[in-house]
Design a protein around this motif. Structure first.
Motif, PDB file in Angstrom:
ATOM      1  N   ILE A  54      -9.062   9.670  11.838  1.00 52.68           N
ATOM      2  CA  ILE A  54      -8.658   8.211  10.755  1.00 52.68           C
ATOM      3  C   ILE A  54      -6.835   8.230  11.371  1.00 52.68           C
ATOM      4  CG2 ILE A  54      -8.109   7.492   8.752  1.00 52.68           C
ATOM      5  CD1 ILE A  54     -10.839   9.668   7.715  1.00 52.68           C
ATOM      6  N   ASP A  55      -6.891   7.138  11.337  1.00 50.34           N
ATOM      7  CA  ASP A  55      -5.194   6.459  12.241  1.00 50.34           C
ATOM      8  C   ASP A  55      -4.565   6.771  10.741  1.00 50.34           C
ATOM      9  OD1 ASP A  55      -6.344   6.265  14.531  1.00 50.34           O
ATOM     10  OD2 ASP A  55      -7.030   3.992  14.780  1.00 50.34           O
ATOM     11  N   LEU A  56      -4.681   6.450   9.161  1.00 48.90           N
ATOM     12  CA  LEU A  56      -4.033   5.485   8.476  1.00 48.90           C
ATOM     13  C   LEU A  56      -5.245   6.160   7.240  1.00 48.90           C
ATOM     14  CD1 LEU A  56      -1.574   3.128  10.415  1.00 48.90           C
ATOM     15  CD2 LEU A  56      -1.522   5.302   9.682  1.00 48.90           C
ATOM     16  N   LEU A  92       1.087  -1.617  -0.165  1.00 55.48           N
ATOM     17  CA  LEU A  92      -0.178  -0.267  -0.216  1.00 55.48           C
ATOM     18  C   LEU A  92       0.487   1.173   0.074  1.00 55.48           C
ATOM     19  CD1 LEU A  92      -1.983  -2.433   1.286  1.00 55.48           C
ATOM     20  CD2 LEU A  92      -2.789  -0.899   2.361  1.00 55.48           C
ATOM     21  N   ARG A  93       0.597   2.311  -0.346  1.00 56.88           N
ATOM     22  CA  ARG A  93       0.893   3.788  -0.568  1.00 56.88           C
ATOM     23  C   ARG A  93       0.835   4.865   0.051  1.00 56.88           C
ATOM     24  NH1 ARG A  93       0.266   8.564  -4.117  1.00 56.88           N
ATOM     25  NH2 ARG A  93      -1.525   6.923  -4.768  1.00 56.88           N
ATOM     26  N   PHE A  94       1.456   4.964   1.461  1.00 59.33           N
ATOM     27  CA  PHE A  94       1.198   5.730   2.661  1.00 59.33           C
ATOM     28  C   PHE A  94       0.738   6.908   2.020  1.00 59.33           C
ATOM     29  CE2 PHE A  94       2.411   9.461   5.555  1.00 59.33           C
ATOM     30  CZ  PHE A  94       1.716   8.527   6.939  1.00 59.33           C
ATOM     31  N   ILE A  95      -0.298   7.355   2.263  1.00 61.91           N
ATOM     32  CA  ILE A  95      -0.904   9.216   2.611  1.00 61.91           C
ATOM     33  C   ILE A  95      -0.453  10.047   3.619  1.00 61.91           C
ATOM     34  CG2 ILE A  95      -2.831  10.781   1.530  1.00 61.91           C
ATOM     35  CD1 ILE A  95      -1.698   8.947  -0.464  1.00 61.91           C
ATOM     36  N   GLU A  96      -1.139   9.405   4.488  1.00 61.44           N
ATOM     37  CA  GLU A  96      -1.634  10.913   5.191  1.00 61.44           C
ATOM     38  C   GLU A  96      -1.557   9.682   7.411  1.00 61.44           C
ATOM     39  OE1 GLU A  96      -4.195  14.454   7.377  1.00 61.44           O
ATOM     40  OE2 GLU A  96      -3.768  13.824   4.542  1.00 61.44           O
ATOM     41  N   GLN A  97      -1.398  10.025   8.333  1.00 64.10           N
ATOM     42  CA  GLN A  97      -1.667   9.979   9.804  1.00 64.10           C
ATOM     43  C   GLN A  97      -1.613  10.796  10.626  1.00 64.10           C
ATOM     44  OE1 GLN A  97       1.981   7.741  10.768  1.00 64.10           O
ATOM     45  NE2 GLN A  97       0.804   7.044  12.968  1.00 64.10           N
ATOM     46  N   ASN A  98      -3.365  10.621  11.192  1.00 65.24           N
ATOM     47  CA  ASN A  98      -3.675  10.821  12.364  1.00 65.24           C
ATOM     48  C   ASN A  98      -4.592  11.897  11.637  1.00 65.24           C
ATOM     49  OD1 ASN A  98      -3.068   9.195  14.343  1.00 65.24           O
ATOM     50  ND2 ASN A  98      -1.148   9.870  14.591  1.00 65.24           N
ATOM     51  N   TYR A  99      -5.331  12.383  10.833  1.00 70.19           N
ATOM     52  CA  TYR A  99      -6.326  12.526  10.137  1.00 70.19           C
ATOM     53  C   TYR A  99      -7.338  13.056  10.768  1.00 70.19           C
ATOM     54  CZ  TYR A  99      -9.659  15.163   7.122  1.00 70.19           C
ATOM     55  OH  TYR A  99      -9.984  15.686   6.854  1.00 70.19           O
ATOM     56  N   LYS A 100      -7.880  14.628  11.698  1.00 70.36           N
ATOM     57  CA  LYS A 100      -8.322  14.306  12.514  1.00 70.36           C
ATOM     58  C   LYS A 100      -9.049  15.873  11.834  1.00 70.36           C
ATOM     59  CE  LYS A 100      -5.478  14.759  16.814  1.00 70.36           C
ATOM     60  NZ  LYS A 100      -4.527  13.877  16.343  1.00 70.36           N
ATOM     61  N   ALA A 101     -10.699  16.188  12.327  1.00 64.56           N
ATOM     62  CA  ALA A 101     -11.923  15.894  11.732  1.00 64.56           C
ATOM     63  C   ALA A 101     -12.586  16.321  13.112  1.00 64.56           C
ATOM     64  CB  ALA A 101     -12.273  15.529  10.890  1.00 64.56           C
ATOM     65  N   ASN A 102     -13.291  17.370  13.255  1.00 66.25           N
ATOM     66  CA  ASN A 102     -14.055  17.700  14.296  1.00 66.25           C
ATOM     67  C   ASN A 102     -15.178  16.794  14.631  1.00 66.25           C
ATOM     68  OD1 ASN A 102     -13.584  20.673  14.607  1.00 66.25           O
ATOM     69  ND2 ASN A 102     -15.730  21.323  13.338  1.00 66.25           N
ATOM     70  N   VAL A 103     -15.373  15.532  13.919  1.00 68.96           N
ATOM     71  CA  VAL A 103     -16.082  14.237  14.186  1.00 68.96           C
ATOM     72  C   VAL A 103     -15.468  13.368  14.266  1.00 68.96           C
ATOM     73  CG1 VAL A 103     -18.711  15.225  12.536  1.00 68.96           C
ATOM     74  CG2 VAL A 103     -16.156  13.868  11.366  1.00 68.96           C
ATOM     75  N   GLY A 104     -14.034  13.483  14.238  1.00 71.47           N
ATOM     76  CA  GLY A 104     -13.566  12.536  14.517  1.00 71.47           C
ATOM     77  C   GLY A 104     -11.866  12.259  13.719  1.00 71.47           C
TER      78      GLY A 104
END
Length: 118
Positions: free
Chosen positions: A42-44, A28-40
């Motif tokens: 995403i770890d990876l 898999l090709r890594f894009i982003e880690q620990n994306y934060k939104a007001n609602v929750g």
């Protein structure tokens, strides 16, 4: 579903790093880690060819209070999906035309279990 032996760590951040390395090693090709939104959060975030892969990482040192996979409850999944929708909108991706899936990396003690398309 892949199951491998995993080096024990004591923190969720270390578990995320192990999951990230494992998924990269599996193509898999890594894009982003620990994306934060007001609602929750995403770890990876990865891409698998043209498909976006949003990954939740769950770690349990022991099964005395349940297994890691069981910790991805319906309410957690709902928050996760809302965070994905925020990510897609922020990156101008149409949720109806963007190929995507949700994967779970469940780490129980020393065993890493990759569950695709949960």
């Amino acid at each position: 579903m892949a199951i491998v032996q995993w080096k024990a760590t004591s923190t969720g951040a270390a578990a995320e790093q192990q999951a990230k390395a494992y998924l990269i090693d599996n193509g898999l090709r890594f894009i982003e880690q620990n994306y934060k939104a007001n609602v929750g959060e995403i770890d990876l975030i990865f891409k698998d060819a043209q498909q976006w892969v949003f990954v939740e990482v769950k770690y349990r040192e022991s099964d005395s209070h349940g297994f890691a996979a069981e910790m991805f409850s319906q309410s957690k999944r709902s928050k996760f999906v809302r965070a994905i929708m925020c990510y897609l909108q922020a990156h101008e991706l149409n949720c109806h035309h963007t190929p995507m899936r949700i994967d779970l990396i469940a780490i129980d003690d020393k065993t890493l279990n990759w569950i695709k398309n949960v």
